[in-house]
Design a protein around this motif. Structure first.
Motif, PDB file in Angstrom:
ATOM      1  N   VAL A  70       0.874  -1.169   0.000  1.00 40.86           N
ATOM      2  CA  VAL A  70       0.000   0.000   0.000  1.00 40.86           C
ATOM      3  C   VAL A  70       0.911   1.218   0.000  1.00 40.86           C
ATOM      4  CG1 VAL A  70      -1.811   1.224   1.242  1.00 40.86           C
ATOM      5  CG2 VAL A  70      -1.725  -1.275   1.320  1.00 40.86           C
ATOM      6  N   TYR A  71       0.666   2.141  -0.912  1.00 38.80           N
ATOM      7  CA  TYR A  71       1.525   3.318  -0.982  1.00 38.80           C
ATOM      8  C   TYR A  71       0.677   4.565  -1.206  1.00 38.80           C
ATOM      9  CZ  TYR A  71       0.869   3.330  -6.037  1.00 38.80           C
ATOM     10  OH  TYR A  71       0.316   3.384  -7.283  1.00 38.80           O
ATOM     11  N   LYS A  72       1.281   5.681  -0.884  1.00 35.99           N
ATOM     12  CA  LYS A  72       0.626   6.971  -1.097  1.00 35.99           C
ATOM     13  C   LYS A  72       1.715   7.983  -1.373  1.00 35.99           C
ATOM     14  CE  LYS A  72      -3.003   9.772  -0.654  1.00 35.99           C
ATOM     15  NZ  LYS A  72      -3.652  10.107  -1.856  1.00 35.99           N
ATOM     16  N   ARG A  73       1.499   8.802  -2.391  1.00 32.55           N
ATOM     17  CA  ARG A  73       2.479   9.832  -2.727  1.00 32.55           C
ATOM     18  C   ARG A  73       2.071  11.143  -2.081  1.00 32.55           C
ATOM     19  NH1 ARG A  73       4.023  12.325  -8.621  1.00 32.55           N
ATOM     20  NH2 ARG A  73       5.362  13.944  -7.773  1.00 32.55           N
ATOM     21  N   TYR A  74       3.035  11.759  -1.401  1.00 27.99           N
ATOM     22  CA  TYR A  74       2.868  13.089  -0.835  1.00 27.99           C
ATOM     23  C   TYR A  74       4.037  13.920  -1.347  1.00 27.99           C
ATOM     24  CZ  TYR A  74      -0.509  11.142   2.431  1.00 27.99           C
ATOM     25  OH  TYR A  74      -1.602  10.532   2.988  1.00 27.99           O
ATOM     26  N   ALA A  75       3.754  14.919  -2.159  1.00 24.47           N
ATOM     27  CA  ALA A  75       4.773  15.774  -2.781  1.00 24.47           C
ATOM     28  C   ALA A  75       5.771  14.892  -3.530  1.00 24.47           C
ATOM     29  CB  ALA A  75       5.435  16.668  -1.746  1.00 24.47           C
ATOM     30  N   SER A  76       7.026  14.901  -3.125  1.00 29.11           N
ATOM     31  CA  SER A  76       8.032  14.127  -3.855  1.00 29.11           C
ATOM     32  C   SER A  76       8.348  12.790  -3.188  1.00 29.11           C
ATOM     33  CB  SER A  76       9.319  14.947  -3.983  1.00 29.11           C
ATOM     34  OG  SER A  76       9.890  15.143  -2.706  1.00 29.11           O
ATOM     35  N   LEU A  77       7.553  12.391  -2.207  1.00 28.16           N
ATOM     36  CA  LEU A  77       7.832  11.156  -1.467  1.00 28.16           C
ATOM     37  C   LEU A  77       6.712  10.134  -1.620  1.00 28.16           C
ATOM     38  CD1 LEU A  77       9.137  12.729   1.843  1.00 28.16           C
ATOM     39  CD2 LEU A  77      10.499  11.423   0.205  1.00 28.16           C
ATOM     40  N   TYR A  78       7.109   8.887  -1.738  1.00 33.20           N
ATOM     41  CA  TYR A  78       6.171   7.766  -1.728  1.00 33.20           C
ATOM     42  C   TYR A  78       6.308   7.055  -0.386  1.00 33.20           C
ATOM     43  CZ  TYR A  78       5.482   8.166  -6.769  1.00 33.20           C
ATOM     44  OH  TYR A  78       5.154   8.604  -8.027  1.00 33.20           O
ATOM     45  N   PHE A  79       5.226   6.947   0.344  1.00 34.67           N
ATOM     46  CA  PHE A  79       5.182   6.225   1.610  1.00 34.67           C
ATOM     47  C   PHE A  79       4.584   4.855   1.312  1.00 34.67           C
ATOM     48  CE2 PHE A  79       5.497  10.567   2.722  1.00 34.67           C
ATOM     49  CZ  PHE A  79       6.023  10.656   3.998  1.00 34.67           C
ATOM     50  N   CYS A  80       5.345   3.787   1.548  1.00 38.18           N
ATOM     51  CA  CYS A  80       4.921   2.430   1.188  1.00 38.18           C
ATOM     52  C   CYS A  80       4.951   1.527   2.423  1.00 38.18           C
ATOM     53  CB  CYS A  80       5.854   1.829   0.143  1.00 38.18           C
ATOM     54  SG  CYS A  80       6.221   2.882  -1.247  1.00 38.18           S
ATOM     55  N   MET A  81       3.952   0.671   2.537  1.00 37.65           N
ATOM     56  CA  MET A  81       3.909  -0.323   3.602  1.00 37.65           C
ATOM     57  C   MET A  81       3.456  -1.651   3.012  1.00 37.65           C
ATOM     58  SD  MET A  81       2.411   1.683   6.901  1.00 37.65           S
ATOM     59  CE  MET A  81       3.190   3.199   7.460  1.00 37.65           C
ATOM     60  N   CYS A  82       4.110  -2.722   3.422  1.00 38.28           N
ATOM     61  CA  CYS A  82       3.802  -4.062   2.930  1.00 38.28           C
ATOM     62  C   CYS A  82       3.011  -4.816   3.998  1.00 38.28           C
ATOM     63  CB  CYS A  82       5.098  -4.799   2.611  1.00 38.28           C
ATOM     64  SG  CYS A  82       4.851  -6.486   2.046  1.00 38.28           S
ATOM     65  N   ILE A  83       1.892  -5.411   3.573  1.00 41.34           N
ATOM     66  CA  ILE A  83       1.025  -6.148   4.496  1.00 41.34           C
ATOM     67  C   ILE A  83       0.641  -7.488   3.881  1.00 41.34           C
ATOM     68  CG2 ILE A  83       0.090  -4.108   5.637  1.00 41.34           C
ATOM     69  CD1 ILE A  83      -2.369  -4.325   3.775  1.00 41.34           C
ATOM     70  N   ASN A  84       0.000  -8.327   4.673  1.00 42.51           N
ATOM     71  CA  ASN A  84      -0.508  -9.611   4.179  1.00 42.51           C
ATOM     72  C   ASN A  84      -1.683  -9.380   3.241  1.00 42.51           C
ATOM     73  OD1 ASN A  84       1.332 -11.144   5.714  1.00 42.51           O
ATOM     74  ND2 ASN A  84       0.000 -10.999   7.506  1.00 42.51           N
ATOM     75  N   GLN A  85      -1.954 -10.358   2.383  1.00 42.10           N
ATOM     76  CA  GLN A  85      -3.041 -10.254   1.408  1.00 42.10           C
ATOM     77  C   GLN A  85      -4.393  -9.966   2.057  1.00 42.10           C
ATOM     78  OE1 GLN A  85      -3.515 -10.202  -1.804  1.00 42.10           O
ATOM     79  NE2 GLN A  85      -1.508 -10.702  -2.601  1.00 42.10           N
ATOM     80  N   GLN A  86      -4.668 -10.617   3.179  1.00 46.30           N
ATOM     81  CA  GLN A  86      -5.993 -10.494   3.793  1.00 46.30           C
ATOM     82  C   GLN A  86      -6.157  -9.240   4.655  1.00 46.30           C
ATOM     83  OE1 GLN A  86      -3.753 -12.822   4.547  1.00 46.30           O
ATOM     84  NE2 GLN A  86      -3.501 -12.901   6.746  1.00 46.30           N
ATOM     85  N   ASP A  87      -5.081  -8.487   4.879  1.00 48.06           N
ATOM     86  CA  ASP A  87      -5.165  -7.289   5.714  1.00 48.06           C
ATOM     87  C   ASP A  87      -5.880  -6.154   4.981  1.00 48.06           C
ATOM     88  OD1 ASP A  87      -3.940  -8.513   7.850  1.00 48.06           O
ATOM     89  OD2 ASP A  87      -1.943  -7.759   7.362  1.00 48.06           O
ATOM     90  N   ASN A  88      -6.378  -5.216   5.760  1.00 49.89           N
ATOM     91  CA  ASN A  88      -7.176  -4.115   5.246  1.00 49.89           C
ATOM     92  C   ASN A  88      -6.278  -2.982   4.743  1.00 49.89           C
ATOM     93  OD1 ASN A  88      -8.903  -1.971   4.833  1.00 49.89           O
ATOM     94  ND2 ASN A  88     -10.078  -2.315   6.704  1.00 49.89           N
ATOM     95  N   GLU A  89      -6.277  -2.781   3.435  1.00 45.15           N
ATOM     96  CA  GLU A  89      -5.420  -1.757   2.843  1.00 45.15           C
ATOM     97  C   GLU A  89      -5.873  -0.345   3.206  1.00 45.15           C
ATOM     98  OE1 GLU A  89      -8.431  -3.405   0.271  1.00 45.15           O
ATOM     99  OE2 GLU A  89      -6.520  -4.376   0.589  1.00 45.15           O
ATOM    100  N   LEU A  90      -7.159  -0.155   3.465  1.00 46.43           N
ATOM    101  CA  LEU A  90      -7.638   1.172   3.857  1.00 46.43           C
ATOM    102  C   LEU A  90      -7.119   1.565   5.238  1.00 46.43           C
ATOM    103  CD1 LEU A  90     -11.295   1.016   2.505  1.00 46.43           C
ATOM    104  CD2 LEU A  90      -9.284   2.061   1.445  1.00 46.43           C
ATOM    105  N   GLU A  91      -6.986   0.588   6.095  1.00 44.54           N
ATOM    106  CA  GLU A  91      -6.408   0.856   7.413  1.00 44.54           C
ATOM    107  C   GLU A  91      -4.955   1.306   7.274  1.00 44.54           C
ATOM    108  OE1 GLU A  91      -5.932  -1.337  11.756  1.00 44.54           O
ATOM    109  OE2 GLU A  91      -6.942  -2.382  10.134  1.00 44.54           O
ATOM    110  N   ILE A  92      -4.234   0.702   6.341  1.00 42.42           N
ATOM    111  CA  ILE A  92      -2.841   1.086   6.105  1.00 42.42           C
ATOM    112  C   ILE A  92      -2.767   2.495   5.531  1.00 42.42           C
ATOM    113  CG2 ILE A  92      -0.754   0.559   4.766  1.00 42.42           C
ATOM    114  CD1 ILE A  92      -1.239  -1.273   7.168  1.00 42.42           C
TER     115      ILE A  92
END
Length: 173
Positions: A70-92
């Motif tokens: 799950v990643y999100k770009r803010y300005a020039s940075l990408y914030f990325c987090m890796c989770i299990n398939q069944q985990d909730n990506e919206l929570e991340i």
């Protein structure tokens, strides 16, 4: 939640956190699952190639080797987090937003240079939010109090060190 005397726990496990620049430079990494240095380099190379080339209108979730990133770009940075398939990506996405808001409050609109020159503070803030890949503290007020207290301790330690240096300089004269 209980069902027929069985307790079901929903633990969100974050395997790693990556902060990447638009150029693919790593600005922060935190590994919560065991990866060798060679594996870490390969993961960073693969994911930066995959995420940085995605269009801005595509979703912020990528399936990767049996995990979700799950990643999100803010300005020039990408914030990325890796989770299990069944985990909730919206929570991340919420955790990423929370981390960015905390960094923004501390640095006053965080930018890539803040992470380069004050990486230790960014790691400290991340460690207050996540421990062992799990959300530690969800209260923004609590996090801000802890960070302010840490800064106060650092300032006091610097003052003591400066006064000791001054005393040592006078004695040496």
């Amino acid at each position: 939640m209980t069902t027929d005397n069985n307790i079901l726990f929903s633990f969100l496990q974050i395997h790693f956190v990556l902060l990447l620049s638009r150029q693919g430079k790593v600005r922060l990494t935190k590994w919560y699952s065991p990866y060798s240095q060679k594996e870490r380099s390969k993961v960073i190379r693969e994911l930066s190639g995959m995420i940085l080339t995605r269009g801005p209108k595509l979703c912020n979730f990528v399936e990767w080797k049996g995990f979700k990133v799950v990643y999100k770009r803010y300005a020039s940075l990408y914030f990325c987090m890796c989770i299990n398939q069944q985990d909730n990506e919206l929570e991340i996405l919420e955790i990423i937003q929370y981390f960015v808001e905390t960094l923004d409050r501390y640095f006053g609109s965080v930018c890539e240079l803040d992470l380069i020159f004050h990486f230790h503070k960014a790691y400290y803030i991340l460690d207050e939010i996540l421990i062992a890949g799990e959300l530690q503290e969800s209260s923004k007020k609590a996090i801000h109090r802890i960070i302010d207290a840490q800064d106060l301790l650092v300032d006091e330690a610097k003052e003591r060190a400066n006064s000791i240096s001054a005393i040592m300089a006078r004695v040496a004269e």
